[in-house]
Design a protein around this motif. Structure first.
Motif, PDB file in Angstrom:
ATOM      1  N   ALA A 146      48.876  11.831   8.068  1.00 46.91           N
ATOM      2  CA  ALA A 146      48.212  10.698   8.710  1.00 46.91           C
ATOM      3  C   ALA A 146      46.783  11.039   9.123  1.00 46.91           C
ATOM      4  CB  ALA A 146      49.024  10.248   9.924  1.00 46.91           C
ATOM      5  N   ILE A 147      46.571  12.237   9.653  1.00 44.85           N
ATOM      6  CA  ILE A 147      45.223  12.611  10.074  1.00 44.85           C
ATOM      7  C   ILE A 147      44.308  12.726   8.856  1.00 44.85           C
ATOM      8  CG2 ILE A 147      43.835  14.481  11.052  1.00 44.85           C
ATOM      9  CD1 ILE A 147      45.920  14.875  13.160  1.00 44.85           C
TER      10      ILE A 147
ATOM     11  N   TYR B 130      43.324   9.285   7.778  1.00 46.95           N
ATOM     12  CA  TYR B 130      42.320   8.687   8.658  1.00 46.95           C
ATOM     13  C   TYR B 130      40.936   9.281   8.373  1.00 46.95           C
ATOM     14  CZ  TYR B 130      39.675   7.282  12.732  1.00 46.95           C
ATOM     15  OH  TYR B 130      38.696   6.757  13.542  1.00 46.95           O
TER      16      TYR B 130
ATOM     17  N   GLY C 133      39.358   7.986   5.169  1.00 45.84           N
ATOM     18  CA  GLY C 133      38.884   6.619   5.328  1.00 45.84           C
ATOM     19  C   GLY C 133      37.631   6.539   6.187  1.00 45.84           C
ATOM     20  N   ALA C 134      37.610   7.287   7.290  1.00 43.74           N
ATOM     21  CA  ALA C 134      36.456   7.247   8.188  1.00 43.74           C
ATOM     22  C   ALA C 134      35.213   7.822   7.526  1.00 43.74           C
ATOM     23  CB  ALA C 134      36.778   8.017   9.472  1.00 43.74           C
TER      24      ALA C 134
ATOM     25  N   CYS D  26      43.105  19.482   7.920  1.00 40.92           N
ATOM     26  CA  CYS D  26      43.937  18.531   8.664  1.00 40.92           C
ATOM     27  C   CYS D  26      45.420  18.839   8.471  1.00 40.92           C
ATOM     28  CB  CYS D  26      43.662  17.107   8.192  1.00 40.92           C
ATOM     29  SG  CYS D  26      41.947  16.579   8.283  1.00 40.92           S
TER      30      CYS D  26
ATOM     31  N   LEU E 240      47.844   7.863  16.232  1.00 41.80           N
ATOM     32  CA  LEU E 240      47.482   7.091  15.052  1.00 41.80           C
ATOM     33  C   LEU E 240      48.609   6.101  14.722  1.00 41.80           C
ATOM     34  CD1 LEU E 240      46.045   9.852  12.690  1.00 41.80           C
ATOM     35  CD2 LEU E 240      44.761   8.008  13.781  1.00 41.80           C
TER      36      LEU E 240
ATOM     37  N   ASP F  26      49.821   5.272  11.975  1.00 40.00           N
ATOM     38  CA  ASP F  26      50.677   5.728  10.880  1.00 40.00           C
ATOM     39  C   ASP F  26      51.600   6.875  11.266  1.00 40.00           C
ATOM     40  OD1 ASP F  26      49.476   3.849   9.292  1.00 40.00           O
ATOM     41  OD2 ASP F  26      48.091   5.251   8.350  1.00 40.00           O
TER      42      ASP F  26
ATOM     43  N   ALA G 252      45.015  10.081  17.741  1.00 43.59           N
ATOM     44  CA  ALA G 252      43.884   9.354  17.159  1.00 43.59           C
ATOM     45  C   ALA G 252      42.575  10.083  17.440  1.00 43.59           C
ATOM     46  CB  ALA G 252      43.842   7.927  17.711  1.00 43.59           C
TER      47      ALA G 252
ATOM     48  N   ALA H 165      41.966  13.080  15.135  1.00 43.79           N
ATOM     49  CA  ALA H 165      41.447  12.681  13.822  1.00 43.79           C
ATOM     50  C   ALA H 165      39.972  12.316  13.913  1.00 43.79           C
ATOM     51  CB  ALA H 165      42.255  11.503  13.285  1.00 43.79           C
ATOM     52  N   MET H 166      39.599  11.585  14.950  1.00 44.32           N
ATOM     53  CA  MET H 166      38.197  11.208  15.140  1.00 44.32           C
ATOM     54  C   MET H 166      37.315  12.439  15.360  1.00 44.32           C
ATOM     55  SD  MET H 166      38.861   7.979  17.665  1.00 44.32           S
ATOM     56  CE  MET H 166      39.920   6.623  17.166  1.00 44.32           C
TER      57      MET H 166
END
Length: 260
Positions: free
Chosen positions: A10-11, A14, A17-18, A62, A233, A235, A241, A244-245
């Motif tokens: 999931a990370i 993310y 995508g980011a 990740c 997150l 997902d 979250a 990941a950010m």
């Protein structure tokens, strides 16, 4: 800048995508097994650093501690910068030393991401003076400790309403005992007094709706207390979250001419 990602969870999703939304290219993912391609696939899946496209200049880990152990040294030795969320793995002095030597050999850099915690800039500044005490407290709902060493101390499914501390010790001991849960403790240790002088308390709290991280520090600078309540997150309820950010933010900071 062209990136590659270690991991497929999931990370990693993310982060890919980011980065794309922010104008960066992700050319490849390093995964355990790469399936046979069925037409054009981006990012391409590879199983080793040697198979990364030549355009890749920065790798973002990740994949947890095993990902850093398996690939970190090769990434750095290949001359690629590396951002990692697997800070708890650096509690192993042999791994930390191997990564440092690989970065020196490859003229590359290792960037630990702050993960699910903040205030590390203040803690890093405070250690320039006399830093007397740093304590990290991690508080999660009982389900957040499932699959960890907490299960040997508590019946997580049958807890009453009161919070229970299931670990007290150093950040090094926490990182070893809770490899999937102690990256925040490791981040605090690296920013401040180190793994052996940073004290950690881990709590299962049935009343906690989020994962809660707290830092208290005291020294020549004065005293500060920091608390953050983090969401997961969508997902994956086990993935922070903010962690990941922070991977994206750390990788971008590594590229910036003006660093804050």
């Amino acid at each position: 800048m062209t990136f590659a990602i270690i991991g497929n969870g999931a990370i990693a999703g993310y982060v890919i995508g980011a980065l794309g939304r922010r104008g960066h290219s992700v050319a490849a993912k390093i995964v355990r097994t790469a399936p046979a391609p069925e037409g054009p696939v981006a990012p391409v899946r590879v199983t080793s650093v040697a198979d990364l496209p030549e355009s890749v200049r920065h790798v973002i880990d990740c994949a947890g501690h095993p990902g850093l152990v398996a690939h970190g040294e090769r990434v750095l030795r290949a001359g690629l910068d590396l951002t990692t969320l697997s800070l708890g793995a650096l509690a192993d002095p042999a791994l930390a030393d191997a990564l440092s030597r690989a970065a020196e050999a490859g003229q590359s850099r290792l960037f630990p991401a702050c993960g699910a915690i903040g205030a590390l800039d203040a803690l890093t500044a405070a250690r320039i003076g006399r830093l007397d005490r740093v304590t990290y407290v991690g508080r999660k709902p009982p389900a957040g400790w499932a699959g960890s060493a907490a299960e040997s101390v508590l019946d997580l499914a049958a807890m009453g309403p009161a919070p229970v501390t299931h670990f007290r010790g150093t950040a090094r001991a926490a990182a070893v005992a809770f490899p999937k849960n102690a990256n925040v403790a490791a981040a605090v240790a690296l920013a401040g007094l180190g793994f052996d002088a940073t004290q950690v308390e881990l709590i299962a709290d049935p009343s906690a709706a989020r994962n809660i991280h707290e830092i208290e520090a005291e020294g020549e600078f004065g005293r500060f207390a920091f608390r953050i309540e983090g969401d997961a997150l969508p997902d994956n309820p086990r993935s922070s979250a903010l962690a990941a950010m922070s991977a994206v933010a750390t990788a971008e900071r590594a590229l910036s001419r003006v660093v804050i």
